[in-house]
Design a protein around this motif. Structure first.
Motif, PDB file in Angstrom:
ATOM      1  N   ALA A  46      37.180  26.774  45.833  1.00 16.47           N
ATOM      2  CA  ALA A  46      38.485  27.246  45.367  1.00 16.47           C
ATOM      3  C   ALA A  46      38.404  28.659  44.801  1.00 16.47           C
ATOM      4  CB  ALA A  46      39.036  26.293  44.308  1.00 16.47           C
ATOM      5  N   GLY A  47      37.331  28.959  44.066  1.00 12.87           N
ATOM      6  CA  GLY A  47      37.203  30.274  43.439  1.00 12.87           C
ATOM      7  C   GLY A  47      37.122  31.411  44.428  1.00 12.87           C
ATOM      8  N   HIS A  48      36.582  31.121  45.616  1.00 13.71           N
ATOM      9  CA  HIS A  48      36.422  32.139  46.663  1.00 13.71           C
ATOM     10  C   HIS A  48      37.453  31.947  47.781  1.00 13.71           C
ATOM     11  CE1 HIS A  48      34.171  35.310  48.608  1.00 13.71           C
ATOM     12  NE2 HIS A  48      33.857  34.571  49.654  1.00 13.71           N
ATOM     13  N   ALA A  49      38.450  31.112  47.518  1.00 18.97           N
ATOM     14  CA  ALA A  49      39.342  30.657  48.587  1.00 18.97           C
ATOM     15  C   ALA A  49      40.383  31.671  49.016  1.00 18.97           C
ATOM     16  CB  ALA A  49      40.044  29.367  48.159  1.00 18.97           C
ATOM     17  N   PHE A  50      40.619  32.710  48.191  1.00 20.16           N
ATOM     18  CA  PHE A  50      41.688  33.646  48.550  1.00 20.16           C
ATOM     19  C   PHE A  50      41.284  35.097  48.323  1.00 20.16           C
ATOM     20  CE2 PHE A  50      46.132  35.167  48.826  1.00 20.16           C
ATOM     21  CZ  PHE A  50      46.494  34.496  49.983  1.00 20.16           C
ATOM     22  N   GLU A  51      39.983  35.390  48.379  1.00 18.36           N
ATOM     23  CA  GLU A  51      39.485  36.766  48.313  1.00 18.36           C
ATOM     24  C   GLU A  51      39.993  37.533  47.094  1.00 18.36           C
ATOM     25  OE1 GLU A  51      37.160  37.908  50.327  1.00 18.36           O
ATOM     26  OE2 GLU A  51      37.186  36.063  51.503  1.00 18.36           O
ATOM     27  N   PHE A  52      40.090  36.843  45.959  1.00 16.77           N
ATOM     28  CA  PHE A  52      40.623  37.461  44.751  1.00 16.77           C
ATOM     29  C   PHE A  52      39.603  37.477  43.629  1.00 16.77           C
ATOM     30  CE2 PHE A  52      45.451  37.715  43.596  1.00 16.77           C
ATOM     31  CZ  PHE A  52      45.393  39.088  43.719  1.00 16.77           C
ATOM     32  N   ASP A  53      38.357  36.979  43.893  1.00 19.73           N
ATOM     33  CA  ASP A  53      37.381  36.779  42.818  1.00 19.73           C
ATOM     34  C   ASP A  53      36.611  38.060  42.485  1.00 19.73           C
ATOM     35  OD1 ASP A  53      36.634  36.283  45.459  1.00 19.73           O
ATOM     36  OD2 ASP A  53      35.015  34.926  44.955  1.00 19.73           O
ATOM     37  N   ASP A  54      35.998  38.059  41.301  1.00 20.07           N
ATOM     38  CA  ASP A  54      35.315  39.255  40.785  1.00 20.07           C
ATOM     39  C   ASP A  54      34.207  39.713  41.728  1.00 20.07           C
ATOM     40  OD1 ASP A  54      33.195  37.497  40.220  1.00 20.07           O
ATOM     41  OD2 ASP A  54      33.486  37.535  38.071  1.00 20.07           O
ATOM     42  N   SER A 104      33.053  32.976  40.864  1.00 22.28           N
ATOM     43  CA  SER A 104      33.476  31.789  41.615  1.00 22.28           C
ATOM     44  C   SER A 104      32.330  30.801  41.810  1.00 22.28           C
ATOM     45  CB  SER A 104      34.061  32.196  42.974  1.00 22.28           C
ATOM     46  OG  SER A 104      33.170  32.994  43.719  1.00 22.28           O
ATOM     47  N   ILE A 105      31.135  31.168  41.391  1.00 22.69           N
ATOM     48  CA  ILE A 105      29.996  30.245  41.373  1.00 22.69           C
ATOM     49  C   ILE A 105      29.702  29.790  39.943  1.00 22.69           C
ATOM     50  CG2 ILE A 105      27.535  29.973  41.899  1.00 22.69           C
ATOM     51  CD1 ILE A 105      27.923  32.172  44.051  1.00 22.69           C
ATOM     52  N   ALA A 106      29.569  30.744  39.034  1.00 23.16           N
ATOM     53  CA  ALA A 106      29.141  30.423  37.664  1.00 23.16           C
ATOM     54  C   ALA A 106      30.159  29.565  36.922  1.00 23.16           C
ATOM     55  CB  ALA A 106      28.876  31.710  36.889  1.00 23.16           C
TER      56      ALA A 106
END
Length: 464
Positions: free
Chosen positions: A93-101, A112-114
């Motif tokens: 989910a954290g990497h699901a929309f190319e919006f993560d740090d 999106s991992i930590a």
């Protein structure tokens, strides 16, 4: 090569394991603590939005179908599953929309991992302080970023997705620190993680599985920690082994000195940036340059007859391939689609990646005006400027406008403010959390170091 090939650098895995396991909150500079709180809020927003998306739902359905012991929550739902499965779903989910740090040198999105790893462990462990959470977070960011730095940009050129490969070390180090591992057990944890690294860059051209790489890295971090805790041994020189080690296997041109360079003095976790657009980071400078030209000269899309975009070799390879309407992933990773979309809408968020927009003839036509090339001057600046861009717009009146952006907006060199991140969070989770819940989350994360228990944050993450 053979098993007696000399190591790339002496004792790097052992030294990093010692650092990750022994890190204390008091060791972390205040500015890094502040950056981690911004990363946490940003990552929570990405996860809460990402869990609503169809590709994450597929992973959630699989995880819930396993009927695992319900220990940790799937964000934004009342569902619980095992710690590892929760990290898998929430990491996806954290990497699901190319919006993560984004950490530029390592090409990693560590949040999106930590965050999924640590939240799942908090639910298992019970009462955890905000200081302990932030310390574990820094451990994960520092080790993962250093591994990615050492693998170098060549890992990407060799066809591996850093999020799924170097990313496992983010999850493992964060989990090991949260579980208070000794240096010996942390070394096993990292040594187990390296054998689980995986992810292919061809996934960027349309496959949903690119998002899953992040989830698997998070889950692998959990598995590595739990197995090390039980006594399973890992590769003791996993990073530096001359034959079959992480760097020697995944990168044909590693930079092993980057593993330990400035350790404890130069904080890689303080070099993480943020995304103002829901697309691949590498083209953000190009998007801003185009918008700046259009705004300052009051241009409409129909006024433009040609756009020349000068890029670094990495960005050209990463993003300047022929666009085909084959899913959201392909659109978010492609220079031509995003240049066309931002020219018409001025923003890139959820609406710009609807099924109707992906094959919009208006955008398809505009893409033919965009011409990308490797800019020799940008190339000569080196990998530190791989996000730089030079944009030239030619109008139907024969006017030519130029805009150069060397440091993308949201990078540490051209940063977004805390207010910007809070504004982004409000927009990302609008409709998922209520206004009072949004305010509570912002306030709680902003004073993380004061919290003696993260239960209020968990409650907001699992409210429905």
């Amino acid at each position: 090569m053979s098993t007696d090939t000399p190591p790339l650098v002496q004792n790097a895995s052992k030294i990093l394991a010692e650092f990750a396991s022994q890190l204390q909150y008091e060791d972390i500079p205040l500015e890094v603590v502040e950056r981690m709180k911004m990363c946490m809020l940003d990552s929570i927003g990405c996860c809460l939005h990402g869990v609503t998306l169809p590709w994450t739902k597929l992973v959630e359905d699989m995880a819930m179908g396993e009927g695992a012991t319900p220990v940790a929550s799937i964000f934004g739902t009342s569902h619980k599953t095992s710690v590892g499965n929760a990290a898998l779903v929430n990491g996806t989910a954290g990497h699901a929309f190319e919006f993560d740090d984004m950490h530029k040198e390592s090409i990693l999105h560590p949040g999106s991992i930590a965050i999924p790893v640590l939240i799942a462990l908090v639910e298992k462990l019970g009462k955890v302080t905000g200081k302990d959470f932030l310390t574990a977070m820094v451990s994960g960011y520092e080790i993962g970023a250093r591994v990615g730095n050492a693998a170098s940009i060549q890992l990407f050129f060799d066809g591996f997705h850093p999020q799924g490969t170097s990313g496992v070390f983010v999850g493992a180090a964060a989990a090991g620190r949260m579980l208070n591992f000794s240096p010996t057990v942390m070394l096993d944890c990292l040594g187990i993680a390296g054998s689980q690294a995986g992810g292919l860059m061809a996934a960027q051209e349309g496959a949903m599985v690119k998002r899953f790489h992040s989830g698997r890295a998070a889950q692998s971090g959990i598995y590595s920690a739990f197995l090390a805790q039980k006594g399973l041994t890992g590769i003791s020189n996993v990073l530096e082994a001359g034959y079959g080690g992480y760097l020697s296997t995944y990168s044909s041109s590693p930079k092993p000195d980057r593993l330990l360079s400035g350790l404890g003095e130069v904080w890689e976790s303080g070099q993480v940036g943020f995304k103002p657009y829901a697309c691949v980071t590498s083209i953000h400078s190009s998007l801003d340059a185009l918008l700046a030209i259009m705004k300052s000269n009051q241009l409409k899309p129909d006024d433009i007859v040609r756009i020349d975009v000068g890029l670094s070799p990495m960005t050209f390879t990463h993003c300047a391939w022929e666009y085909k309407a084959q899913g959201v992933t392909a659109a978010q990773m492609n220079l031509y689609f995003n240049m066309a979309s931002v020219a018409f809408d001025g923003v890139l968020f959820t609406e710009q990646y609807s099924s109707e927009k992906l094959a919009d003839p208006k955008l398809q036509s505009f893409m033919q005006k965009v011409h990308a090339y490797v800019d020799a001057d940008i190339e000569s600046m080196g990998v530190a400027y791989r996000h730089a861009s030079r944009v030239k717009v030619t109008t139907n009146k024969g006017e030519v406008f130029l805009q150069e952006i060397l440091d993308r907006r949201g990078s540490p060199e051209n940063p977004l403010s805390k207010h910007d991140i809070q504004f982004k969070f409000r927009n990302v989770v609008s409709g998922i959390l209520g206004e009072s819940q949004i305010n509570q989350m912002i306030q709680l994360v902003d004073r993380m170091e004061e919290l003696t228990d993260l239960a209020p944050i968990i409650a907001l993450l699992t409210s429905k």
